[in-house]
Design a protein around this motif. Structure first.
Motif, PDB file in Angstrom:
ATOM      1  N   TYR A  76       0.804  -1.227   0.000  1.00 55.87           N
ATOM      2  CA  TYR A  76       0.000   0.000   0.000  1.00 55.87           C
ATOM      3  C   TYR A  76       0.838   1.279   0.000  1.00 55.87           C
ATOM      4  O   TYR A  76       0.540   2.203  -0.760  1.00 55.87           O
ATOM      5  CB  TYR A  76      -0.974   0.043   1.178  1.00 55.87           C
ATOM      6  CG  TYR A  76      -2.097  -0.974   1.170  1.00 55.87           C
ATOM      7  CD1 TYR A  76      -2.322  -1.843   0.112  1.00 55.87           C
ATOM      8  CD2 TYR A  76      -2.947  -1.066   2.260  1.00 55.87           C
ATOM      9  CE1 TYR A  76      -3.341  -2.769   0.134  1.00 55.87           C
ATOM     10  CE2 TYR A  76      -3.985  -1.986   2.294  1.00 55.87           C
ATOM     11  CZ  TYR A  76      -4.174  -2.842   1.225  1.00 55.87           C
ATOM     12  OH  TYR A  76      -5.207  -3.756   1.253  1.00 55.87           O
ATOM     13  N   TRP A 116       1.986   2.596  -3.447  1.00 59.09           N
ATOM     14  CA  TRP A 116       0.981   2.878  -4.467  1.00 59.09           C
ATOM     15  C   TRP A 116       0.554   4.342  -4.423  1.00 59.09           C
ATOM     16  O   TRP A 116       0.483   4.956  -3.356  1.00 59.09           O
ATOM     17  CB  TRP A 116      -0.255   2.002  -4.240  1.00 59.09           C
ATOM     18  CG  TRP A 116      -0.143   0.660  -4.888  1.00 59.09           C
ATOM     19  CD1 TRP A 116       0.700  -0.351  -4.529  1.00 59.09           C
ATOM     20  CD2 TRP A 116      -0.874   0.196  -5.995  1.00 59.09           C
ATOM     21  NE1 TRP A 116       0.517  -1.420  -5.343  1.00 59.09           N
ATOM     22  CE2 TRP A 116      -0.455  -1.118  -6.265  1.00 59.09           C
ATOM     23  CE3 TRP A 116      -1.867   0.752  -6.790  1.00 59.09           C
ATOM     24  CZ2 TRP A 116      -0.967  -1.875  -7.293  1.00 59.09           C
ATOM     25  CZ3 TRP A 116      -2.394  -0.008  -7.820  1.00 59.09           C
ATOM     26  CH2 TRP A 116      -1.936  -1.301  -8.068  1.00 59.09           C
ATOM     27  N   GLN A 164      -2.071   6.898  -4.026  1.00 63.57           N
ATOM     28  CA  GLN A 164      -3.222   6.737  -3.138  1.00 63.57           C
ATOM     29  C   GLN A 164      -4.557   6.705  -3.890  1.00 63.57           C
ATOM     30  O   GLN A 164      -5.470   5.978  -3.500  1.00 63.57           O
ATOM     31  CB  GLN A 164      -3.226   7.831  -2.070  1.00 63.57           C
ATOM     32  CG  GLN A 164      -2.090   7.680  -1.080  1.00 63.57           C
ATOM     33  CD  GLN A 164      -2.061   6.299  -0.433  1.00 63.57           C
ATOM     34  OE1 GLN A 164      -2.974   5.914   0.275  1.00 63.57           O
ATOM     35  NE2 GLN A 164      -1.002   5.534  -0.687  1.00 63.57           N
ATOM     36  N   GLU A 165      -4.673   7.446  -4.967  1.00 61.84           N
ATOM     37  CA  GLU A 165      -5.911   7.420  -5.750  1.00 61.84           C
ATOM     38  C   GLU A 165      -6.087   6.072  -6.447  1.00 61.84           C
ATOM     39  O   GLU A 165      -7.171   5.494  -6.447  1.00 61.84           O
ATOM     40  CB  GLU A 165      -5.905   8.547  -6.783  1.00 61.84           C
ATOM     41  CG  GLU A 165      -7.240   8.703  -7.496  1.00 61.84           C
ATOM     42  CD  GLU A 165      -7.245   9.903  -8.422  1.00 61.84           C
ATOM     43  OE1 GLU A 165      -7.850   9.786  -9.500  1.00 61.84           O
ATOM     44  OE2 GLU A 165      -6.651  10.947  -8.061  1.00 61.84           O
ATOM     45  N   LEU A 223      -4.752   3.263  -5.468  1.00 72.25           N
ATOM     46  CA  LEU A 223      -4.994   2.283  -4.405  1.00 72.25           C
ATOM     47  C   LEU A 223      -6.448   2.331  -3.959  1.00 72.25           C
ATOM     48  O   LEU A 223      -7.079   1.281  -3.786  1.00 72.25           O
ATOM     49  CB  LEU A 223      -4.073   2.548  -3.216  1.00 72.25           C
ATOM     50  CG  LEU A 223      -4.250   1.633  -2.008  1.00 72.25           C
ATOM     51  CD1 LEU A 223      -3.986   0.177  -2.371  1.00 72.25           C
ATOM     52  CD2 LEU A 223      -3.334   2.086  -0.875  1.00 72.25           C
ATOM     53  N   ARG A 224      -6.971   3.526  -3.802  1.00 73.16           N
ATOM     54  CA  ARG A 224      -8.376   3.681  -3.397  1.00 73.16           C
ATOM     55  C   ARG A 224      -9.303   2.976  -4.398  1.00 73.16           C
ATOM     56  O   ARG A 224     -10.241   2.291  -4.018  1.00 73.16           O
ATOM     57  CB  ARG A 224      -8.712   5.163  -3.275  1.00 73.16           C
ATOM     58  CG  ARG A 224     -10.010   5.462  -2.616  1.00 73.16           C
ATOM     59  CD  ARG A 224     -10.262   6.944  -2.315  1.00 73.16           C
ATOM     60  NE  ARG A 224      -9.488   7.911  -3.074  1.00 73.16           N
ATOM     61  CZ  ARG A 224      -8.396   8.548  -2.628  1.00 73.16           C
ATOM     62  NH1 ARG A 224      -7.929   8.292  -1.428  1.00 73.16           N
ATOM     63  NH2 ARG A 224      -7.760   9.428  -3.384  1.00 73.16           N
ATOM     64  N   ASP A 225      -9.005   3.123  -5.692  1.00 76.93           N
ATOM     65  CA  ASP A 225      -9.811   2.453  -6.718  1.00 76.93           C
ATOM     66  C   ASP A 225      -9.756   0.932  -6.567  1.00 76.93           C
ATOM     67  O   ASP A 225     -10.769   0.248  -6.696  1.00 76.93           O
ATOM     68  CB  ASP A 225      -9.332   2.844  -8.118  1.00 76.93           C
ATOM     69  CG  ASP A 225      -9.637   4.286  -8.463  1.00 76.93           C
ATOM     70  OD1 ASP A 225     -10.479   4.916  -7.774  1.00 76.93           O
ATOM     71  OD2 ASP A 225      -9.036   4.797  -9.433  1.00 76.93           O
ATOM     72  N   LYS A 226      -8.568   0.406  -6.295  1.00 75.83           N
ATOM     73  CA  LYS A 226      -8.420  -1.052  -6.118  1.00 75.83           C
ATOM     74  C   LYS A 226      -9.159  -1.527  -4.863  1.00 75.83           C
ATOM     75  O   LYS A 226      -9.817  -2.567  -4.876  1.00 75.83           O
ATOM     76  CB  LYS A 226      -6.935  -1.441  -6.013  1.00 75.83           C
ATOM     77  CG  LYS A 226      -6.125  -1.147  -7.234  1.00 75.83           C
ATOM     78  CD  LYS A 226      -6.523  -2.016  -8.389  1.00 75.83           C
ATOM     79  CE  LYS A 226      -5.652  -1.736  -9.580  1.00 75.83           C
ATOM     80  NZ  LYS A 226      -6.093  -2.436 -10.776  1.00 75.83           N
ATOM     81  N   LEU A 227      -9.056  -0.754  -3.796  1.00 78.27           N
ATOM     82  CA  LEU A 227      -9.682  -1.160  -2.532  1.00 78.27           C
ATOM     83  C   LEU A 227     -11.205  -1.050  -2.581  1.00 78.27           C
ATOM     84  O   LEU A 227     -11.887  -1.735  -1.816  1.00 78.27           O
ATOM     85  CB  LEU A 227      -9.109  -0.353  -1.369  1.00 78.27           C
ATOM     86  CG  LEU A 227      -7.631  -0.627  -1.073  1.00 78.27           C
ATOM     87  CD1 LEU A 227      -7.143   0.248   0.065  1.00 78.27           C
ATOM     88  CD2 LEU A 227      -7.381  -2.092  -0.777  1.00 78.27           C
ATOM     89  N   GLU A 228     -11.733  -0.243  -3.497  1.00 77.85           N
ATOM     90  CA  GLU A 228     -13.188  -0.197  -3.677  1.00 77.85           C
ATOM     91  C   GLU A 228     -13.705  -1.552  -4.121  1.00 77.85           C
ATOM     92  O   GLU A 228     -14.803  -1.963  -3.749  1.00 77.85           O
ATOM     93  CB  GLU A 228     -13.571   0.885  -4.688  1.00 77.85           C
ATOM     94  CG  GLU A 228     -13.535   2.281  -4.118  1.00 77.85           C
ATOM     95  CD  GLU A 228     -13.876   3.350  -5.133  1.00 77.85           C
ATOM     96  OE1 GLU A 228     -14.316   3.021  -6.272  1.00 77.85           O
ATOM     97  OE2 GLU A 228     -13.699   4.543  -4.801  1.00 77.85           O
ATOM     98  N   ASP A 232     -14.055  -3.684  -1.108  1.00 81.22           N
ATOM     99  CA  ASP A 232     -15.291  -3.318  -0.397  1.00 81.22           C
ATOM    100  C   ASP A 232     -16.513  -3.923  -1.070  1.00 81.22           C
ATOM    101  O   ASP A 232     -17.446  -4.369  -0.397  1.00 81.22           O
ATOM    102  CB  ASP A 232     -15.443  -1.799  -0.322  1.00 81.22           C
ATOM    103  CG  ASP A 232     -14.408  -1.136   0.555  1.00 81.22           C
ATOM    104  OD1 ASP A 232     -13.803  -1.836   1.403  1.00 81.22           O
ATOM    105  OD2 ASP A 232     -14.184   0.078   0.388  1.00 81.22           O
TER     106      ASP A 232
END
Length: 100
Positions: A63, A66, A68-69, A71-76, A79
């Motif tokens: 993490y 990466w 951060q934007e 990473l946020r897309d991947k972590l969505e 979720d």
């Protein structure tokens, strides 16, 4: 301890980590998929399918490296599948109680 009981114990341990949200679901699915491909016949194929769906999500130790934007897309995606994977883990965990 027999190989079968070791497989059962290892599987229950990973399922419990997923259910208790102590590891992210994509990490849990990777572990379960590996068990499946290494011959643990107790692991449901569904976890391998989720592993494939989440294969592009980095592991938590990656993490910091990466954007951060991105990473946020991947972590969505994590979720999006979290409830389904946890429900699946609970189902298998409950089923395994009958094998103890």
């Amino acid at each position: 301890m027999t190989e079968a009981s070791m497989h059962l114990q290892e599987l229950q341990s990973v399922l419990k980590l997923i259910i208790d949200k102590q590891i992210p679901i994509h990490v849990g699915c990777r572990l379960l998929s590996s068990m499946f491909h290494n011959g643990n016949e107790l692991v449901w194929y569904d976890f391998d399918e989720y592993d494939n769906l989440l294969a592009d999500v980095p592991s938590p130790d990656q993490y910091p490296y990466w954007n951060q934007e991105a990473l946020r897309d991947k972590l969505e995606k994590v979720d999006e599948y979290e409830e389904r994977v946890i429900s699946l883990a609970m189902g298998l965990f409950d089923e395994l109680k009958f094998l103890e």
